[in-house]
Design a protein around this motif. Structure first.
Motif, PDB file in Angstrom:
ATOM      1  N   ARG A  80       0.821  -1.217   0.000  1.00 41.56           N
ATOM      2  CA  ARG A  80       0.000   0.000   0.000  1.00 41.56           C
ATOM      3  C   ARG A  80       0.845   1.253   0.000  1.00 41.56           C
ATOM      4  O   ARG A  80       0.355   2.339  -0.242  1.00 41.56           O
ATOM      5  CB  ARG A  80      -1.006  -0.016   1.150  1.00 41.56           C
ATOM      6  N   GLY A  81       2.150   1.131   0.313  1.00 40.98           N
ATOM      7  CA  GLY A  81       3.065   2.251   0.242  1.00 40.98           C
ATOM      8  C   GLY A  81       3.044   3.196   1.423  1.00 40.98           C
ATOM      9  O   GLY A  81       3.527   4.321   1.334  1.00 40.98           O
ATOM     10  N   ARG A  82       2.499   2.753   2.548  1.00 45.90           N
ATOM     11  CA  ARG A  82       2.487   3.572   3.760  1.00 45.90           C
ATOM     12  C   ARG A  82       2.493   2.654   4.965  1.00 45.90           C
ATOM     13  O   ARG A  82       1.732   1.691   5.018  1.00 45.90           O
ATOM     14  CB  ARG A  82       1.248   4.472   3.814  1.00 45.90           C
ATOM     15  N   ARG A  83       3.346   2.953   5.914  1.00 43.28           N
ATOM     16  CA  ARG A  83       3.397   2.195   7.160  1.00 43.28           C
ATOM     17  C   ARG A  83       2.250   2.648   8.059  1.00 43.28           C
ATOM     18  O   ARG A  83       1.844   3.805   8.027  1.00 43.28           O
ATOM     19  CB  ARG A  83       4.725   2.417   7.898  1.00 43.28           C
ATOM     20  N   TYR A  84       1.757   1.745   8.850  1.00 39.50           N
ATOM     21  CA  TYR A  84       0.729   2.093   9.822  1.00 39.50           C
ATOM     22  C   TYR A  84       1.312   2.934  10.954  1.00 39.50           C
ATOM     23  O   TYR A  84       2.463   2.754  11.347  1.00 39.50           O
ATOM     24  CB  TYR A  84       0.116   0.834  10.430  1.00 39.50           C
ATOM     25  N   THR A  85       0.481   3.794  11.498  1.00 40.26           N
ATOM     26  CA  THR A  85       0.848   4.519  12.718  1.00 40.26           C
ATOM     27  C   THR A  85       0.835   3.517  13.875  1.00 40.26           C
ATOM     28  O   THR A  85       0.337   2.387  13.743  1.00 40.26           O
ATOM     29  CB  THR A  85      -0.163   5.634  13.010  1.00 40.26           C
TER      30      THR A  85
END
Length: 121
Positions: free
Chosen positions: A68-73
């Motif tokens: 998805r190209g984004r790490r989770y917070t």
């Protein structure tokens, strides 16, 4: 996010990649991290359904975030780990109500403490 909340192997059909998802009565409106987390606990589950090993769930969540190209917070990570128990807890309830062997129940008992620790719960 609108998504499938029962991502067990028996509900998926694929050839190289996923081609079809069955059992759409499990459609749910949840935060993305909750849907991904639920999938991370159930994706390897077949018949009888059970809970994926913790390492497999961690690898699933890492691969999902990479794609998805984004790490989770930190908060999204907690949501994902808490949701990773949803399907197995539901299946454990079914086993207890129907006198089935406690496949999911045993997995929940063995893994819940660590999954909930990762969820900060």
């Amino acid at each position: 996010m609108l998504g499938h909340a029962d991502f067990e192997a028996q509900n998926l059909r694929w050839h190289d990649d996923i081609r079809a998802v069955h059992d759409w009565d499990s459609l749910a409106w949840q935060p993305e991290a909750a849907l991904a987390g639920a999938a991370s606990g159930a994706f390897a589950s077949d018949s009888p359904p059970t809970l994926a090993p913790i390492g497999s769930s961690a690898a699933f969540l890492a691969a999902y975030q990479d794609l998805r190209g984004r790490r989770y917070t930190a908060e999204e990570q907690e949501v994902a780990w808490a949701a990773s128990l949803w399907a197995a807890a539901h299946n454990a309830r079914w086993e207890a109500l129907h006198g089935d062997p406690p496949v999911s129940g045993d997995a929940v008992r063995a893994q819940a403490a660590e999954r909930l620790r990762r969820a900060n719960a």
